[in-house]
Design a protein around this motif. Structure first.
Motif, PDB file in Angstrom:
ATOM      1  N   ASP A   1      31.090  34.954  35.373  1.00 38.79           N
ATOM      2  CA  ASP A   1      30.740  35.908  34.314  1.00 38.79           C
ATOM      3  C   ASP A   1      31.204  37.318  34.677  1.00 38.79           C
ATOM      4  OD1 ASP A   1      29.252  37.941  32.909  1.00 38.79           O
ATOM      5  OD2 ASP A   1      27.732  36.476  32.371  1.00 38.79           O
ATOM      6  N   PHE A   2      30.869  37.764  35.870  1.00 38.99           N
ATOM      7  CA  PHE A   2      31.208  39.134  36.248  1.00 38.99           C
ATOM      8  C   PHE A   2      32.673  39.286  36.654  1.00 38.99           C
ATOM      9  CE2 PHE A   2      26.820  39.802  35.751  1.00 38.99           C
ATOM     10  CZ  PHE A   2      26.641  41.171  35.606  1.00 38.99           C
ATOM     11  N   MET A   3      33.301  38.222  37.075  1.00 39.27           N
ATOM     12  CA  MET A   3      34.748  38.270  37.272  1.00 39.27           C
ATOM     13  C   MET A   3      35.437  38.506  35.924  1.00 39.27           C
ATOM     14  SD  MET A   3      35.295  35.120  39.990  1.00 39.27           S
ATOM     15  CE  MET A   3      37.007  35.452  40.397  1.00 39.27           C
ATOM     16  N   ALA A   4      34.917  37.861  34.886  1.00 35.34           N
ATOM     17  CA  ALA A   4      35.485  38.025  33.547  1.00 35.34           C
ATOM     18  C   ALA A   4      35.388  39.477  33.083  1.00 35.34           C
ATOM     19  CB  ALA A   4      34.765  37.104  32.563  1.00 35.34           C
ATOM     20  N   ARG A   5      34.305  40.135  33.406  1.00 31.13           N
ATOM     21  CA  ARG A   5      34.137  41.541  33.007  1.00 31.13           C
ATOM     22  C   ARG A   5      35.174  42.428  33.697  1.00 31.13           C
ATOM     23  NH1 ARG A   5      28.153  42.066  31.382  1.00 31.13           N
ATOM     24  NH2 ARG A   5      27.533  39.886  31.254  1.00 31.13           N
ATOM     25  N   ILE A   6      35.501  42.072  34.931  1.00 30.73           N
ATOM     26  CA  ILE A   6      36.552  42.804  35.638  1.00 30.73           C
ATOM     27  C   ILE A   6      37.893  42.600  34.946  1.00 30.73           C
ATOM     28  CG2 ILE A   6      37.898  42.827  37.788  1.00 30.73           C
ATOM     29  CD1 ILE A   6      35.321  42.355  39.315  1.00 30.73           C
ATOM     30  N   VAL A   7      38.180  41.363  34.558  1.00 27.68           N
ATOM     31  CA  VAL A   7      39.446  41.066  33.892  1.00 27.68           C
ATOM     32  C   VAL A   7      39.578  41.847  32.586  1.00 27.68           C
ATOM     33  CG1 VAL A   7      40.732  39.264  32.675  1.00 27.68           C
ATOM     34  CG2 VAL A   7      39.785  38.813  34.943  1.00 27.68           C
ATOM     35  N   ILE A   8      38.521  41.920  31.816  1.00 26.86           N
ATOM     36  CA  ILE A   8      38.575  42.655  30.544  1.00 26.86           C
ATOM     37  C   ILE A   8      38.949  44.110  30.790  1.00 26.86           C
ATOM     38  CG2 ILE A   8      37.201  43.462  28.578  1.00 26.86           C
ATOM     39  CD1 ILE A   8      35.542  40.842  28.934  1.00 26.86           C
ATOM     40  N   ARG A   9      38.320  44.717  31.773  1.00 30.22           N
ATOM     41  CA  ARG A   9      38.610  46.124  32.080  1.00 30.22           C
ATOM     42  C   ARG A   9      40.036  46.306  32.589  1.00 30.22           C
ATOM     43  NH1 ARG A   9      33.907  47.990  35.999  1.00 30.22           N
ATOM     44  NH2 ARG A   9      35.191  49.886  36.026  1.00 30.22           N
ATOM     45  N   ASN A  10      40.444  45.447  33.496  1.00 31.51           N
ATOM     46  CA  ASN A  10      41.751  45.625  34.127  1.00 31.51           C
ATOM     47  C   ASN A  10      42.907  45.194  33.233  1.00 31.51           C
ATOM     48  OD1 ASN A  10      40.334  46.518  36.332  1.00 31.51           O
ATOM     49  ND2 ASN A  10      40.654  44.689  37.567  1.00 31.51           N
TER      50      ASN A  10
ATOM     51  N   GLY B   1      42.242  49.261  33.823  1.00 32.89           N
ATOM     52  CA  GLY B   1      41.195  49.551  34.797  1.00 32.89           C
ATOM     53  C   GLY B   1      41.609  49.195  36.210  1.00 32.89           C
ATOM     54  N   LYS B   2      40.789  49.619  37.145  1.00 36.27           N
ATOM     55  CA  LYS B   2      41.021  49.336  38.564  1.00 36.27           C
ATOM     56  C   LYS B   2      39.775  48.709  39.191  1.00 36.27           C
ATOM     57  CE  LYS B   2      45.178  51.119  38.611  1.00 36.27           C
ATOM     58  NZ  LYS B   2      46.385  50.266  38.813  1.00 36.27           N
ATOM     59  N   ALA B   3      39.012  47.974  38.395  1.00 35.17           N
ATOM     60  CA  ALA B   3      37.804  47.338  38.910  1.00 35.17           C
ATOM     61  C   ALA B   3      38.182  46.284  39.951  1.00 35.17           C
ATOM     62  CB  ALA B   3      37.029  46.694  37.767  1.00 35.17           C
TER      63      ALA B   3
END
Length: 679
Positions: free
Chosen positions: A525-534, A539-541
């Motif tokens: 779930d939280f890996m997916a949130r990083i992908v959306i930002r980057n 983004g650089k999450a």
């Protein structure tokens, strides 16, 4: 039903319109997209009036509307009724997508109205068709028989034969989904997460901001999050929406574990001076039906309807395959993307043990298809899945054996935590074979015999009714064209990603079990949130910035976040540990076999890691995770008031232990002198 003469007239008219010499049907272009085998609404009106099939343009439009209502024709994007305008229509038989299942039912069964066709376009009604057909055949055979005796219908609902389905294609799909029994709950689940009447979207230009492969937790969050910020999104799923979590993992397993906890409370009720007179019956079939019912009730959250209607996501069912650095093919359609995310998940690893496959072992997928409790269950592996299900089946009444190569169970957790869980499982009847390996499996009649060898190669036999393999998972990375896309991967380790979850193709990202050693729903779930930002916002999450908790849901549970003490060899740190035998609420609950261990960076109050062993450790660990994520140290926890008495108050107790270390001998001496001066 349509009158016979009128039906014949319409069929004759349709046949005439579709003839090549009319010149009505051809491939047509609009806004750089080609629509094959179409006709223009105004052209058909002209033709109908000119050929005297209609006396006026109004009558021709009415006839066209009737053809559309009868589902003989349709607007190419299903956005318009039939109009005397420059709009494209096609005969449904010419649709380059596969037909709705309801269309095939209509074709198979003959004259039924559109409402009935809609009702039949679900797994539930496919099954009903099959049963009705089987019953009719049975009745006919019975009637023609010279025997006057009649047999009663069997109780319950039996598995349908594949050949009995109204549509063979749907039977093939169902066979691949590996879901049984086909009761009302599983059929409801299937209607949500892999409906039989689903038609792939007719993409307007084939270009997407984000294409996601896999509709498990990571894939769904990536797709919904991307669509939520305005991206045009497609998601491709080969089997069931919701992935392992909904269908084979978190949801069904926790439904079973909740029943197991109730069984445990009854089994150990004498510890609380509560006597159960008479025999306690475990209805395993009922337990499994409850699981299927609850899973089906949760499934609308991951359904096609929600993805399409709430998020506007294009859902495709089929095998995805990269055909280039920015293209993916599914069902003979090419999807072009700016960014893509691989969320293909993993599958159970099955060890190469002679005779094992012939014994048809259970995995975390097939175990939830059981309807009968195995009297003897052997579990190969003692990780989280193995221990959770071993304890559950033991509490339900199975004789359970765990085979483990290592010296102890849960080898990734602290030794003390594993020992507490081991004692609890043994108390519930689980038998352990540690430092042992399965050499081979033999079938002796209906029995499955496992030959195991200990560390000295001494062999013994264990007889089982079922074998559960729980030795880990393998990433799904093959047959996807990853090399064509320029995506580096390893069949054992999965897709290689950098800290921003980017693959070797800068436009392709990956999340979840296919690329991470942390195989948990909440991590995906939280890996997916990083992908959306980057992927969508430059983004650089970074993944390493996440604070990751996890939990094994045995009784007691083992929860952890951050680093283990063993990870910090050579690093100066302080350890604060409190056992539940010294905690008031745990004593009152009769749950004293547990502890909390906080690891703190020496000279600071920064929390580096925490392990909790308790009945609700999974809930308790979130407080520590919150503190670590928001850089709240032990001092901040110590001034946070916790209700008394609660087991969660143990977290504050460890913070108080930290505070006491700040009272050095020098400071203590100064305080004593100050207090003496004030007396």
């Amino acid at each position: 039903a349509m009158e016979g003469d009128k039906k014949d007239d319409i069929e004759s008219l349709v046949e005439t319109i579709r003839r090549p010499e009319t010149g009505l049907i051809k491939d047509r272009k609009w806004m750089f997209k080609t629509y094959p085998k179409c006709f223009v609404g105004s052209d058909l009106v002209d033709w109908l009036v000119k050929r005297k099939h209609s006396s006026s343009r109004e009558e021709a439009v009415s006839l066209g509307q009737n053809l559309l209502a009868l589902k003989i024709i349709q607007h190419v994007t299903k956005d318009h009724q039939f109009k005397d305008e420059n709009l494209f229509y096609r005969f449904r038989e010419d649709d380059d997508r596969r037909l709705d299942f309801k269309d095939r039912v209509v074709k198979k069964l003959g004259d039924i109205d559109s409402e009935a066709a809609e009702d039949l376009a679900s797994w539930t009604h496919i099954y009903t068709i099959n049963e009705t057909s089987s019953s009719s055949s049975s009745s006919s055979s019975s009637s023609s028989s010279s025997s006057s005796s009649s047999s009663a219908a069997p109780e319950g609902r039996s598995q349908p034969e594949i050949k009995g389905f109204a549509d063979e294609g749907m039977a093939d799909v169902l066979a691949q989904l590996d879901l049984s029994p086909l009761d009302e709950h599983n059929l409801k689940l299937l209607d949500n997460v892999h409906p039989p009447n689903y038609v792939d979207p007719e993409e307007s230009d084939g270009h997407y901001n984000m294409v996601v492969i896999g509709a498990g937790a990571g894939g769904l969050v990536t797709a919904c999050g991307s669509a939520g910020v305005g991206a045009r999104v497609a998601i491709i799923e080969k089997h069931l929406l919701g992935g392992d979590c909904l269908n084979y993992g978190c949801v069904p397993s926790k439904a079973l574990l909740s029943c197991a906890r109730t069984a445990s409370a009854i089994k150990h009720s004498q510890d609380f001076f509560i006597k159960v007179n008479g025999e306690v019956e475990i209805d395993f079939a009922g337990i499994m039906e409850r699981m299927r019912k609850l899973r089906a009730e949760i499934s609308p959250n991951d359904s096609v309807k929600r993805l399409e209607e709430e998020y506007g996501i294009h859902v495709f069912f089929g095998a995805a395959k990269f055909t280039g650095p920015n293209t993916i093919m599914v069902n003979d359609k090419t999807l072009k993307f700016r960014k893509a995310c691989i969320a293909s998940g993993g599958r159970p690893a099955v060890p190469n043990i002679p005779g094992l496959l012939e014994a048809n072992p259970l995995t975390n997928i097939s175990v939830f298809n059981l309807t009968e409790l195995p009297k003897r269950l052997v579990v190969i592996g003692s990780g989280a899945i193995g221990c959770e299900l071993s304890q559950a089946f033991a509490l339900f009444g199975s004789e359970v054996h765990i085979i483990e190569r290592g010296e102890r169970i849960l080898n990734r957790e602290e030794e003390e935590a594993a020992e507490i869980v081991s004692e609890s499982l043994a108390r519930d009847g689980v038998l352990f074979h540690l430092k042992s390996r399965c050499v081979r499996v033999e079938m002796r009649g209906s029995e499955k015999v496992l030959i195991i060898a200990d560390e000295n190669d001494k062999e013994t036999e264990i007889v089982a009714d079922q074998i559960l393999v729980a030795v880990g998972r393998k990433p799904n990375v093959t047959k996807m064209g990853l090399k064509v896309a320029g995506v580096d991967y390893d069949q054992r380790k999965g897709v290689f990603v950098n800290d921003m979850l980017q693959t070797s193709n800068k436009n392709v990202f990956a999340v979840g079990d296919c690329c991470s050693k942390y195989k948990f729903t909440h991590v995906a779930d939280f890996m997916a949130r990083i992908v959306i930002r980057n992927a969508l916002f430059f983004g650089k999450a970074r993944f390493t910035s996440l604070v990751l908790p996890w939990c094994t849901y045995t009784k007691p549970e083992v929860a952890h976040v951050g680093l283990y003490e063993s990870d910090l060899k050579g690093t100066k740190c302080s350890v604060f540990q409190k056992h539940f035998k010294d905690l008031d609420r745990a004593i009152l609950d009769g749950e004293t076999n547990g502890y909390i261990k906080m690891i703190v960076k020496e000279g600071t109050d920064q929390i580096l890691g925490c392990t909790i062993v308790a009945s609700n450790a999974g809930d308790m660990i979130s407080e520590v995770t919150l503190a670590m994520t928001n850089h709240i140290g032990m001092a901040g926890i110590s001034v946070t008031i916790h209700p008394y008495p609660t087991q969660a108050d143990v977290i504050r107790h460890t913070a108080d232990m930290y505070n006491r270390t700040r009272l050095t001998p020098v400071v203590r001496s100064l305080f004593r002198k100050l207090m003496a001066a004030r007396r």
